[in-house]
Design a protein around this motif. Sequence first.
Motif, PDB file in Angstrom:
ATOM      1  N   GLU A   8      52.009  26.571  30.780  1.00  0.00           N
ATOM      2  CA  GLU A   8      51.916  27.912  31.075  1.00  0.00           C
ATOM      3  C   GLU A   8      50.887  28.153  32.023  1.00  0.00           C
ATOM      4  N   VAL A   9      50.901  28.665  33.229  1.00  0.00           N
ATOM      5  CA  VAL A   9      49.914  28.558  34.311  1.00  0.00           C
ATOM      6  C   VAL A   9      49.514  30.204  34.404  1.00  0.00           C
ATOM      7  N   SER A  10      48.162  30.439  34.519  1.00  0.00           N
ATOM      8  CA  SER A  10      47.787  31.838  34.583  1.00  0.00           C
ATOM      9  C   SER A  10      47.717  32.407  35.838  1.00  0.00           C
ATOM     10  N   GLN A  11      47.687  33.626  36.071  1.00  0.00           N
ATOM     11  CA  GLN A  11      47.709  34.054  37.496  1.00  0.00           C
ATOM     12  C   GLN A  11      46.357  33.800  38.146  1.00  0.00           C
ATOM     13  N   ILE A  12      45.417  33.723  37.540  1.00  0.00           N
ATOM     14  CA  ILE A  12      44.139  33.295  38.040  1.00  0.00           C
ATOM     15  C   ILE A  12      44.103  31.925  38.967  1.00  0.00           C
ATOM     16  N   ALA A  13      44.638  30.931  37.904  1.00  0.00           N
ATOM     17  CA  ALA A  13      44.872  29.469  38.489  1.00  0.00           C
ATOM     18  C   ALA A  13      45.784  29.371  39.782  1.00  0.00           C
ATOM     19  N   TYR A  14      46.853  30.103  39.356  1.00  0.00           N
ATOM     20  CA  TYR A  14      48.119  30.060  40.398  1.00  0.00           C
ATOM     21  C   TYR A  14      47.604  30.615  41.789  1.00  0.00           C
ATOM     22  N   VAL A  15      46.969  31.943  41.572  1.00  0.00           N
ATOM     23  CA  VAL A  15      46.719  32.401  42.888  1.00  0.00           C
ATOM     24  C   VAL A  15      45.593  31.538  43.829  1.00  0.00           C
ATOM     25  N   LYS A  16      44.733  31.081  42.978  1.00  0.00           N
ATOM     26  CA  LYS A  16      43.606  30.197  43.347  1.00  0.00           C
ATOM     27  C   LYS A  16      44.216  29.103  44.390  1.00  0.00           C
ATOM     28  N   LEU A  17      45.177  28.425  43.761  1.00  0.00           N
ATOM     29  CA  LEU A  17      45.690  26.980  44.331  1.00  0.00           C
ATOM     30  C   LEU A  17      46.294  27.377  45.498  1.00  0.00           C
ATOM     31  N   VAL A  18      47.249  28.396  45.555  1.00  0.00           N
ATOM     32  CA  VAL A  18      48.009  28.940  46.532  1.00  0.00           C
ATOM     33  C   VAL A  18      46.901  29.188  47.730  1.00  0.00           C
ATOM     34  N   LEU A  19      46.187  30.052  47.480  1.00  0.00           N
ATOM     35  CA  LEU A  19      45.197  30.707  48.489  1.00  0.00           C
ATOM     36  C   LEU A  19      44.494  29.415  49.259  1.00  0.00           C
ATOM     37  N   ALA A 168      52.699  37.661  38.703  1.00  0.00           N
ATOM     38  CA  ALA A 168      51.794  36.710  39.655  1.00  0.00           C
ATOM     39  C   ALA A 168      52.306  36.843  40.991  1.00  0.00           C
ATOM     40  N   ASN A 169      53.479  36.435  41.315  1.00  0.00           N
ATOM     41  CA  ASN A 169      53.879  36.366  42.841  1.00  0.00           C
ATOM     42  C   ASN A 169      53.662  37.727  43.680  1.00  0.00           C
ATOM     43  N   ILE A 170      53.881  38.871  42.712  1.00  0.00           N
ATOM     44  CA  ILE A 170      53.664  40.266  43.403  1.00  0.00           C
ATOM     45  C   ILE A 170      52.189  40.192  43.851  1.00  0.00           C
ATOM     46  N   VAL A 171      51.064  40.103  42.811  1.00  0.00           N
ATOM     47  CA  VAL A 171      49.753  39.974  43.112  1.00  0.00           C
ATOM     48  C   VAL A 171      49.556  39.051  44.333  1.00  0.00           C
ATOM     49  N   LEU A 172      49.889  37.737  44.283  1.00  0.00           N
ATOM     50  CA  LEU A 172      49.717  36.817  45.362  1.00  0.00           C
ATOM     51  C   LEU A 172      50.144  37.276  46.695  1.00  0.00           C
ATOM     52  N   PHE A 173      51.209  38.042  46.529  1.00  0.00           N
ATOM     53  CA  PHE A 173      51.814  38.491  48.237  1.00  0.00           C
ATOM     54  C   PHE A 173      50.888  39.398  48.330  1.00  0.00           C
ATOM     55  N   ASP A 174      50.213  40.342  47.696  1.00  0.00           N
ATOM     56  CA  ASP A 174      49.121  41.434  48.123  1.00  0.00           C
ATOM     57  C   ASP A 174      48.054  40.493  48.641  1.00  0.00           C
ATOM     58  N   TYR A 175      47.527  39.615  48.019  1.00  0.00           N
ATOM     59  CA  TYR A 175      46.418  38.889  48.557  1.00  0.00           C
ATOM     60  C   TYR A 175      46.706  37.938  49.761  1.00  0.00           C
ATOM     61  N   ILE A 176      47.783  37.504  49.953  1.00  0.00           N
ATOM     62  CA  ILE A 176      48.359  36.915  51.264  1.00  0.00           C
ATOM     63  C   ILE A 176      48.416  37.763  52.537  1.00  0.00           C
ATOM     64  N   SER A 177      48.975  39.214  52.102  1.00  0.00           N
ATOM     65  CA  SER A 177      49.000  40.261  53.096  1.00  0.00           C
ATOM     66  C   SER A 177      47.534  40.696  53.496  1.00  0.00           C
ATOM     67  N   SER A 178      46.551  40.589  52.521  1.00  0.00           N
ATOM     68  CA  SER A 178      45.057  40.990  52.954  1.00  0.00           C
ATOM     69  C   SER A 178      44.234  39.726  53.408  1.00  0.00           C
ATOM     70  N   GLU A 179      45.056  38.597  53.505  1.00  0.00           N
ATOM     71  CA  GLU A 179      44.320  37.419  54.091  1.00  0.00           C
ATOM     72  C   GLU A 179      43.172  36.963  53.117  1.00  0.00           C
ATOM     73  N   LYS A 180      43.384  37.224  51.746  1.00  0.00           N
ATOM     74  CA  LYS A 180      42.509  36.845  50.884  1.00  0.00           C
ATOM     75  C   LYS A 180      41.976  35.283  50.987  1.00  0.00           C
ATOM     76  N   TRP A 181      42.840  34.779  51.217  1.00  0.00           N
ATOM     77  CA  TRP A 181      42.725  33.101  51.314  1.00  0.00           C
ATOM     78  C   TRP A 181      41.564  32.830  52.184  1.00  0.00           C
ATOM     79  N   GLN A 182      41.253  33.785  53.130  1.00  0.00           N
ATOM     80  CA  GLN A 182      39.812  33.231  54.067  1.00  0.00           C
ATOM     81  C   GLN A 182      38.686  33.172  52.874  1.00  0.00           C
TER      82      GLN A 182
END
Length: 205
Positions: A8-19, A168-182
């Motif tokens: 079971e992967v948390s949203q925090i872990a998932y978003v970090k690794l994708v970003l 989690a994927n909806i949150v991730l999409f928002d982060y991708i759209s705002s270029e949070k990965w930078q």
Amino acid sequence: MAADCCYEVSQIAYVKLVLHALKHPSSAVNGLLLGRLRQDGSTATVEVADAVPLSHAQIGLLPALEIALIQIEEHFEAEGLSVVGYYHANERHNDLELGNAAKKIGDHIFRFFPRAAVLLLDNNKLQKLKTGKGRDPAVQLYTRDSSRSWRQTGSDGSNQLTLKEPAANIVLFDYISSEKWQQIVDFDDHLDDISKDWLNPGLFD
């Protein structure tokens, strides 16, 4: 081999690794998964609570990994978390195979945590996420079988991977759209500039 269990992967872990992977699209990236093992009767669940981005350059150097492991374990021990796995994104977007470097690091973690997971970023699913159409986790789950080989799981109903938070994927999409990965910082960045915090404390502000 450890018995089948759920991951079971948390949203925090998932978003970090994708970003982390999105920040370095032309490089292989990797990191560690932090969590705990929960046992409910005969059901075992590995809860992946957090992820620490490690590298986008020197993939597969065990001495560097050992240094990072010590610092990371010391920090997260107070939170009741330990290293439960590893994540990896390949350099080439069409490469969906778990390479030798990733397997060796997985083997190293397996020595200390026999239910260790390796998550491999699936770029095909990531591309769908970037358009807002993806619903499945953008990672493949690998666990080690009785022959000491790393095997992609889930097709036979064993070792299931789930996202703890359904959105989690909806949150991730928002982060991708705002270029949070930078904003993501890995251990390589920290070693180059110690003012950069590998814990990424402000990432979700």
